[in-house]
Design a protein around this motif. Structure first.
Motif, mmCIF file in Angstrom:
data_model
loop_
_atom_site.group_PDB
_atom_site.id
_atom_site.type_symbol
_atom_site.label_atom_id
_atom_site.label_comp_id
_atom_site.label_asym_id
_atom_site.label_seq_id
_atom_site.Cartn_x
_atom_site.Cartn_y
_atom_site.Cartn_z
ATOM 1 N N MET A 1 34.102 -33.872 26.717
ATOM 2 C CA MET A 1 32.781 -33.908 26.096
ATOM 3 C C MET A 1 31.717 -34.051 27.169
ATOM 4 S SD MET A 1 30.057 -36.013 24.996
ATOM 5 C CE MET A 1 30.386 -37.670 24.370
ATOM 6 N N ILE A 2 30.568 -33.441 26.929
ATOM 7 C CA ILE A 2 29.435 -33.532 27.854
ATOM 8 C C ILE A 2 28.222 -34.033 27.080
ATOM 9 C CG2 ILE A 2 27.851 -32.248 29.345
ATOM 10 C CD1 ILE A 2 30.143 -30.212 29.791
ATOM 11 N N PHE A 3 27.554 -35.025 27.648
ATOM 12 C CA PHE A 3 26.228 -35.398 27.157
ATOM 13 C C PHE A 3 25.243 -35.151 28.281
ATOM 14 C CE2 PHE A 3 22.578 -38.195 26.966
ATOM 15 C CZ PHE A 3 22.103 -37.915 25.693
ATOM 16 N N ALA A 4 24.142 -34.479 27.967
ATOM 17 C CA ALA A 4 23.148 -34.184 28.998
ATOM 18 C C ALA A 4 21.748 -34.481 28.479
ATOM 19 C CB ALA A 4 23.249 -32.717 29.427
ATOM 20 N N ASP A 5 20.986 -35.140 29.308
ATOM 21 C CA ASP A 5 19.568 -35.394 29.037
ATOM 22 C C ASP A 5 18.800 -34.804 30.214
ATOM 23 O OD1 ASP A 5 17.281 -36.344 27.873
ATOM 24 O OD2 ASP A 5 17.588 -38.437 28.444
ATOM 25 N N PRO A 6 18.621 -33.479 30.217
ATOM 26 C CA PRO A 6 18.050 -32.789 31.380
ATOM 27 C C PRO A 6 16.554 -33.038 31.520
ATOM 28 C CG PRO A 6 18.294 -31.257 29.572
ATOM 29 C CD PRO A 6 18.935 -32.549 29.114
ATOM 30 N N PRO A 7 15.963 -32.615 32.634
ATOM 31 C CA PRO A 7 14.514 -32.783 32.813
ATOM 32 C C PRO A 7 13.723 -32.185 31.658
ATOM 33 C CG PRO A 7 15.538 -32.076 34.859
ATOM 34 C CD PRO A 7 16.597 -31.983 33.807
ATOM 35 N N TYR A 8 12.692 -32.926 31.233
ATOM 36 C CA TYR A 8 11.825 -32.456 30.150
ATOM 37 C C TYR A 8 10.611 -31.705 30.693
ATOM 38 C CZ TYR A 8 14.241 -35.725 26.950
ATOM 39 O OH TYR A 8 15.165 -36.405 26.188
ATOM 40 N N PHE A 9 10.400 -31.783 32.003
ATOM 41 C CA PHE A 9 9.235 -31.164 32.654
ATOM 42 C C PHE A 9 7.922 -31.704 32.069
ATOM 43 C CE2 PHE A 9 12.655 -27.892 32.870
ATOM 44 C CZ PHE A 9 12.867 -27.960 34.240
ATOM 45 N N LEU A 10 7.848 -33.029 31.970
ATOM 46 C CA LEU A 10 6.660 -33.689 31.424
ATOM 47 C C LEU A 10 5.737 -34.250 32.500
ATOM 48 C CD1 LEU A 10 8.179 -35.705 28.431
ATOM 49 C CD2 LEU A 10 6.731 -33.691 28.312
ATOM 50 N N VAL B 1 29.487 -40.792 21.422
ATOM 51 C CA VAL B 1 30.824 -40.941 22.013
ATOM 52 C C VAL B 1 31.883 -41.096 20.931
ATOM 53 C CG1 VAL B 1 32.290 -42.512 23.346
ATOM 54 C CG2 VAL B 1 30.057 -41.836 24.244
ATOM 55 N N LEU B 2 31.616 -41.943 19.944
ATOM 56 C CA LEU B 2 32.596 -42.201 18.900
ATOM 57 C C LEU B 2 32.749 -41.010 17.956
ATOM 58 C CD1 LEU B 2 31.838 -45.931 17.960
ATOM 59 C CD2 LEU B 2 33.704 -45.023 19.366
ATOM 60 N N ALA B 3 31.703 -40.220 17.789
ATOM 61 C CA ALA B 3 31.762 -39.072 16.883
ATOM 62 C C ALA B 3 32.622 -37.940 17.413
ATOM 63 C CB ALA B 3 30.353 -38.549 16.609
ATOM 64 N N SER B 4 32.692 -37.786 18.737
ATOM 65 C CA SER B 4 33.243 -36.534 19.263
ATOM 66 C C SER B 4 34.312 -36.702 20.341
ATOM 67 C CB SER B 4 32.105 -35.677 19.826
ATOM 68 O OG SER B 4 31.381 -36.383 20.824
ATOM 69 N N THR B 5 34.803 -37.925 20.544
ATOM 70 C CA THR B 5 35.871 -38.128 21.532
ATOM 71 C C THR B 5 36.889 -39.122 21.008
ATOM 72 O OG1 THR B 5 34.747 -39.953 22.687
ATOM 73 C CG2 THR B 5 34.300 -37.709 23.481
ATOM 74 N N GLU B 6 38.053 -39.143 21.669
ATOM 75 C CA GLU B 6 39.083 -40.130 21.385
ATOM 76 C C GLU B 6 39.317 -40.968 22.636
ATOM 77 O OE1 GLU B 6 42.261 -37.499 20.260
ATOM 78 O OE2 GLU B 6 41.805 -37.714 18.125
ATOM 79 N N GLU B 7 39.959 -42.094 22.471
ATOM 80 C CA GLU B 7 40.257 -42.955 23.613
ATOM 81 C C GLU B 7 41.051 -42.181 24.670
ATOM 82 O OE1 GLU B 7 41.894 -46.795 22.961
ATOM 83 O OE2 GLU B 7 40.640 -47.215 21.212
ATOM 84 N N GLY B 8 40.708 -42.415 25.923
ATOM 85 C CA GLY B 8 41.395 -41.760 27.025
ATOM 86 C C GLY B 8 40.809 -40.432 27.433
ATOM 87 N N GLN B 9 39.925 -39.863 26.623
ATOM 88 C CA GLN B 9 39.322 -38.579 26.970
ATOM 89 C C GLN B 9 38.190 -38.773 27.978
ATOM 90 O OE1 GLN B 9 38.343 -36.649 23.154
ATOM 91 N NE2 GLN B 9 40.300 -35.551 23.272
ATOM 92 N N THR B 10 37.792 -37.668 28.609
ATOM 93 C CA THR B 10 36.816 -37.728 29.703
ATOM 94 C C THR B 10 35.456 -37.216 29.260
ATOM 95 O OG1 THR B 10 38.562 -37.423 31.346
ATOM 96 C CG2 THR B 10 36.302 -36.970 32.046
ATOM 97 N N VAL B 11 34.431 -38.035 29.519
ATOM 98 C CA VAL B 11 33.046 -37.712 29.203
ATOM 99 C C VAL B 11 32.299 -37.433 30.499
ATOM 100 C CG1 VAL B 11 30.895 -38.585 28.201
ATOM 101 C CG2 VAL B 11 33.087 -39.147 27.123
ATOM 102 N N LEU B 12 31.512 -36.360 30.509
ATOM 103 C CA LEU B 12 30.721 -35.977 31.685
ATOM 104 C C LEU B 12 29.241 -36.028 31.357
ATOM 105 C CD1 LEU B 12 30.222 -34.512 34.483
ATOM 106 C CD2 LEU B 12 30.493 -32.370 33.211
ATOM 107 N N ASP B 13 28.450 -36.569 32.281
ATOM 108 C CA ASP B 13 26.992 -36.532 32.177
ATOM 109 C C ASP B 13 26.451 -35.975 33.491
ATOM 110 O OD1 ASP B 13 24.249 -36.963 32.011
ATOM 111 O OD2 ASP B 13 24.464 -38.842 30.895
ATOM 112 N N PRO B 14 25.937 -34.727 33.491
ATOM 113 C CA PRO B 14 25.474 -34.099 34.730
ATOM 114 C C PRO B 14 24.106 -34.584 35.214
ATOM 115 C CG PRO B 14 25.179 -32.599 32.905
ATOM 116 C CD PRO B 14 25.890 -33.801 32.358
ATOM 117 N N PHE B 15 23.378 -35.341 34.382
ATOM 118 C CA PHE B 15 22.088 -35.929 34.764
ATOM 119 C C PHE B 15 22.124 -37.389 34.324
ATOM 120 C CE2 PHE B 15 21.435 -31.509 33.284
ATOM 121 C CZ PHE B 15 20.992 -30.898 34.444
ATOM 122 N N CYS B 16 23.011 -38.171 34.905
ATOM 123 C CA CYS B 16 23.373 -39.460 34.305
ATOM 124 C C CYS B 16 22.337 -40.559 34.456
ATOM 125 C CB CYS B 16 24.724 -39.929 34.825
ATOM 126 S SG CYS B 16 24.728 -40.522 36.533
ATOM 127 N N GLY B 17 21.341 -40.380 35.328
ATOM 128 C CA GLY B 17 20.310 -41.404 35.449
ATOM 129 C C GLY B 17 20.911 -42.758 35.748
#
Length: 267
Positions: A39-48, A212-228
């Motif tokens: 699973m990937i969660f991303a909060d990319p630049p908003y250019f604000l 996280v709870l909606a779309s993954t199971e325990e032990g799975q890998t989550v990636l955030d490419p703009f993790c702040g």
């Protein structure tokens, strides 16, 4: 943690459950193994960051977030911003497993480009989540409606055999036994979380917990490419997932490390 890279990367921090990597996400994603994350969660630049002002805590403050959010970093035209979104989404698709999903948070400033980029790069949007903020900052200009929502797009690969994970029963349980709708209402990031995270676009922990709870199971890998400052990682580790975070700003990775260590140590 298992090595998911084909070439060496500038590793900033590593445990058995997590990795933080310092550098340009485009370059780092290109070194990851194909279809290696769930699973990937991303909060990319908003250019604000346009030198304007906004209201925060009852005070007028600059809207500038940092150099990473400046238009000049990527180009100023609509076309250049859209190319930026297509590029990082394309690289995320390559590392996402066939049954994996991607969540992307945005505002009116970038979410329409992101929605189009997702479809152009071979994704199918599952849900358009509206995050309704109960305590948004006031509208200083008084020339439009108060901005009180953000959008989170949830998408999967648009392939015939792609079957995404959705923990329907868990979401129903979290919603007092009723089906959860695509409007999520809650407050902005709490002051106690802001004190730890110190990031201008930091998301509240309850939002990432639900994702996280909606779309993954325990032990799975989550990636955030703009993790702040690491909120995605905090929630991933808290619920028994693994986490890979990338950011170009070492100061934020330093904060992320402290937050991840705190969760790992059970504090």
């Amino acid at each position: 943690m298992e090595n998911l890279f084909t070439k060496s990367v500038p590793l900033y921090f590593e445990t058995e459950e997590s990795q933080l990597i310092l550098g340009d996400s485009f370059k780092i994603l290109a070194r990851m193994k194909q279809e290696s994350v769930d699973m990937i969660f991303a909060d990319p630049p908003y250019f604000l960051s346009n030198d304007g002002i906004t209201c925060q805590g009852g005070k007028m403050v600059s809207v500038n977030k940092g150099s990473w959010d400046k238009l000049s970093e990527y180009g100023t035209s609509v076309e250049e911003k859209h190319r930026f979104n297509r590029k990082w989404i394309r690289r995320c698709k390559r590392v996402l497993k066939g049954n994996g999903t991607i969540w992307i948070s945005g505002t009116l400033h970038n979410i329409y480009s992101i929605g189009m980029a997702l479809e152009q790069e071979g994704f199918k949007i599952i849900n358009n989540i509206t995050w309704q903020k109960t305590n948004p900052p006031p509208n200083l200009a008084c020339r439009c409606f108060t901005h009180s929502t953000e959008t989170i797009l949830w998408a999967k690969k648009n392939e015939k055999n792609s079957r995404h994970l959705f923990n329907y029963q868990k979401m129903k349980e979290m919603n007092d036994g009723r089906q959860m709708k695509d409007v999520w209402t809650g407050s902005l990031t709490r002051p106690s979380e802001k004190t730890e995270g110190k990031h201008p676009t930091q998301k509240p922990e309850y939002l990432l917990e639900r994702i996280v709870l909606a779309s993954t199971e325990e032990g799975q890998t989550v990636l955030d490419p703009f993790c702040g400052s690491g909120t995605t990682g905090v929630e991933a580790l808290r619920f028994g997932r693994k986490f890979i975070g990338m950011d170009v700003n070492e100061n934020y990775l330093k904060i992320s490390r402290k937050r991840l260590e705190k969760v790992t140590n059970g504090k």
